[in-house]
Design a protein around this motif. Structure first.
Motif, PDB file in Angstrom:
ATOM      1  N   ALA A   1       0.828  -1.209   0.000  1.00 52.41           N
ATOM      2  CA  ALA A   1       0.000   0.000   0.000  1.00 52.41           C
ATOM      3  C   ALA A   1       0.862   1.259   0.000  1.00 52.41           C
ATOM      4  N   GLN A   2       1.924   1.236   0.783  1.00 55.73           N
ATOM      5  CA  GLN A   2       2.790   2.421   0.830  1.00 55.73           C
ATOM      6  C   GLN A   2       3.576   2.582  -0.467  1.00 55.73           C
ATOM      7  N   LEU A   3       3.926   1.454  -1.066  1.00 55.05           N
ATOM      8  CA  LEU A   3       4.593   1.469  -2.377  1.00 55.05           C
ATOM      9  C   LEU A   3       3.667   2.107  -3.409  1.00 55.05           C
ATOM     10  N   ALA A   4       2.416   1.676  -3.406  1.00 58.43           N
ATOM     11  CA  ALA A   4       1.445   2.188  -4.368  1.00 58.43           C
ATOM     12  C   ALA A   4       1.227   3.687  -4.162  1.00 58.43           C
ATOM     13  N   ARG A   5       1.107   4.088  -2.926  1.00 61.63           N
ATOM     14  CA  ARG A   5       0.818   5.494  -2.622  1.00 61.63           C
ATOM     15  C   ARG A   5       2.023   6.386  -2.899  1.00 61.63           C
ATOM     16  N   ASP A   6       3.190   5.979  -2.407  1.00 59.98           N
ATOM     17  CA  ASP A   6       4.340   6.889  -2.410  1.00 59.98           C
ATOM     18  C   ASP A   6       5.211   6.778  -3.650  1.00 59.98           C
ATOM     19  N   VAL A   7       5.213   5.630  -4.305  1.00 64.18           N
ATOM     20  CA  VAL A   7       6.094   5.475  -5.466  1.00 64.18           C
ATOM     21  C   VAL A   7       5.290   5.462  -6.763  1.00 64.18           C
ATOM     22  N   LEU A   8       4.154   4.786  -6.755  1.00 68.05           N
ATOM     23  CA  LEU A   8       3.397   4.634  -7.994  1.00 68.05           C
ATOM     24  C   LEU A   8       2.303   5.693  -8.158  1.00 68.05           C
ATOM     25  N   GLY A   9       2.162   6.535  -7.147  1.00 65.67           N
ATOM     26  CA  GLY A   9       1.222   7.642  -7.269  1.00 65.67           C
ATOM     27  C   GLY A   9      -0.226   7.238  -7.428  1.00 65.67           C
ATOM     28  N   VAL A  10      -0.628   6.155  -6.768  1.00 65.71           N
ATOM     29  CA  VAL A  10      -2.026   5.729  -6.831  1.00 65.71           C
ATOM     30  C   VAL A  10      -2.861   6.662  -5.941  1.00 65.71           C
ATOM     31  N   HIS A  11      -4.042   7.024  -6.397  1.00 61.90           N
ATOM     32  CA  HIS A  11      -4.825   8.049  -5.706  1.00 61.90           C
ATOM     33  C   HIS A  11      -5.414   7.570  -4.385  1.00 61.90           C
ATOM     34  N   HIS A  12      -6.069   6.408  -4.407  1.00 62.54           N
ATOM     35  CA  HIS A  12      -6.689   5.908  -3.181  1.00 62.54           C
ATOM     36  C   HIS A  12      -6.151   4.514  -2.892  1.00 62.54           C
ATOM     37  N   VAL A  13      -5.650   4.332  -1.674  1.00 62.65           N
ATOM     38  CA  VAL A  13      -4.989   3.082  -1.339  1.00 62.65           C
ATOM     39  C   VAL A  13      -5.610   2.524  -0.067  1.00 62.65           C
TER      40      VAL A  13
END
Lengths: 161, 227
Positions: A83-95
């Motif tokens: 989840a943190q990878l998605a939020r902080d590196v991949l720029g996913v909007h809602h995690v």
């Protein structure tokens, strides 16, 4: 809406099915190919065999900049990492990360992560079932999933209406 | 110093022994009861059969007065969570995580882990030391950006051999700052002339590393590639 789901367990596959049927562009990951048997035969999304906690794998499948990311493996720590990878590196909007340990779920919620805790939800549901009185200090089912206010607001309005 | 180690694998086990020998106060957290008992039978009561990713258990280990929490399990995700819990719940001044997937290094730094130890990158570095001639040698990844410290070996066929630094057009994202000549490192000046055998140390953005390689080292000899 572009949605990434990590792990095709009961929750992951069920969510993938519903979202794909509702027109979302769904990509679901699992490292065990047989896990995809849980998906319906007419599943309209994309099933990817791979480690959904690995940056390269996620990028290759186009996770970057997705609208939603659900980390639903059976490991709390794996989910927080993904989840943190998605939020902080991949720029996913809602995690959202599934964290079954209530203490850890609280800790990560305090760090600004959206968490969903099965234990908390079930305890609360069963408390209500046996008729325990409402206690304001105990987190309610709705709050077990602490989504971004805007989206949660819309959802609850729709639910009430 | 009071140090909490999370994970009683090989790394955690030897680390515990070394730190105790150096006179540190150590608690080793290992969640597998058999493994914990096995280590405890050798090093004594410093082993705690608890999960170091859990706040309650970290408290029990004394995390609120620990100077260092080092998470050295084989699982990146477990190491991340142990460090984040230590940092954010117990204000541990220094957290160290072992990272196996090199891709996780930058993420872990960004998420507040103070120090990253990457066995994969270390072995990679050691392997690359052996075949450096026409590739950039990656020395270190600098935190907080996409800058890397690289080294280029200048050979007689390098386009820059015999040239002064001021006459070499390097990309904007690259800065050369040291040259290692006869095993002695010295600062590079505009008038420094590069000679075959020199090693040039540069800081380079990831996206211009291919240009840097072309400029400093030149094309790869075809014959060597076939080996």
């Amino acid at each position: 809406m572009r949605t990434i789901i990590v792990w095709c367990g009961r929750v992951g596959s069920g969510l993938a099915e519903e979202l794909a049927a509702a027109g979302h562009e769904v990509t679901i990951f699992d490292i065990t190919p047989t896990a995809f048997n849980r998906l319906p035969v007419n599943f309209a999304g994309q099933a990817v065999r791979g480690d959904g906690t690995d940056e390269d794998t996620l990028r290759r499948a186009g996770a970057e900049g997705a609208d939603w990311f659900f980390a639903l493996t059976e490991g709390d720590n794996r989910n927080t990492l993904a989840a943190q990878l998605a939020r902080d590196v991949l720029g996913v909007h809602h995690v959202v990360a599934k964290i079954n340990d209530p203490v850890r779920a609280d800790a990560y919620r305090a760090l600004g992560l959206n968490t969903i805790c099965r234990s908390t939800m079930m305890i609360e549901a069963l408390r209500r079932f046996v008729g325990l009185e409402f206690r304001p200090d105990v987190r309610q089912v709705g709050e077990a999933l602490s989504l971004d206010s805007g989206v949660a607001g819309e959802a609850s309005t729709a639910g009430e209406g | 110093m009071f140090i909490i180690l999370v994970g009683g694998g090989k790394v955690g086990y030897y680390l515990t022994k070394e730190l105790l020998r150096e006179g540190h106060e150590v608690v080793l957290m290992e969640r597998d009861p058999r493994r914990a008992a096995q280590i405890a039978s050798e090093v004594g009561s410093v082993v705690l059969n608890r999960d170091g990713c859990e706040g309650k258990h970290l408290a029990e280990a004394g995390a609120n007065r620990a100077a260092v929490v080092a998470a050295v399990t084989g699982g990146d995700e477990d190491n991340l969570v142990a460090c984040q819990m230590a940092k954010h719940h117990f204000d541990v001044p220094r957290t160290i995580a072992r990272v196996n997937n090199p891709k996780n290094e930058i993420l872990f730094k960004r998420l507040g882990v103070d120090e990253i130890i990457s066995p994969t990158r270390m072995v990679l570095g050691a392997v690359e030391q052996d075949i450096p001639v026409h590739e950039l040698l990656h020395l270190a990844q600098l935190s907080g950006g996409d800058l890397e410290l690289v080294e280029a070996q200048i050979s007689s066929t390098s386009p820059v051999a015999g040239k002064a630094i001021r006459d070499i057009a390097l990309p904007e994202g690259c800065l050369v700052f040291a040259v290692i000549r006869d095993d002695v490192a010295q600062a590079i000046r505009a008038e420094t002339v590069l000679e075959p055998g020199d090693k040039v140390v540069a800081m380079s953005r990831n996206d211009c590393q291919e240009d840097v390689r072309q400029i400093l080292i030149g094309e790869k000899p075809q014959a060597d590639d076939e080996d």
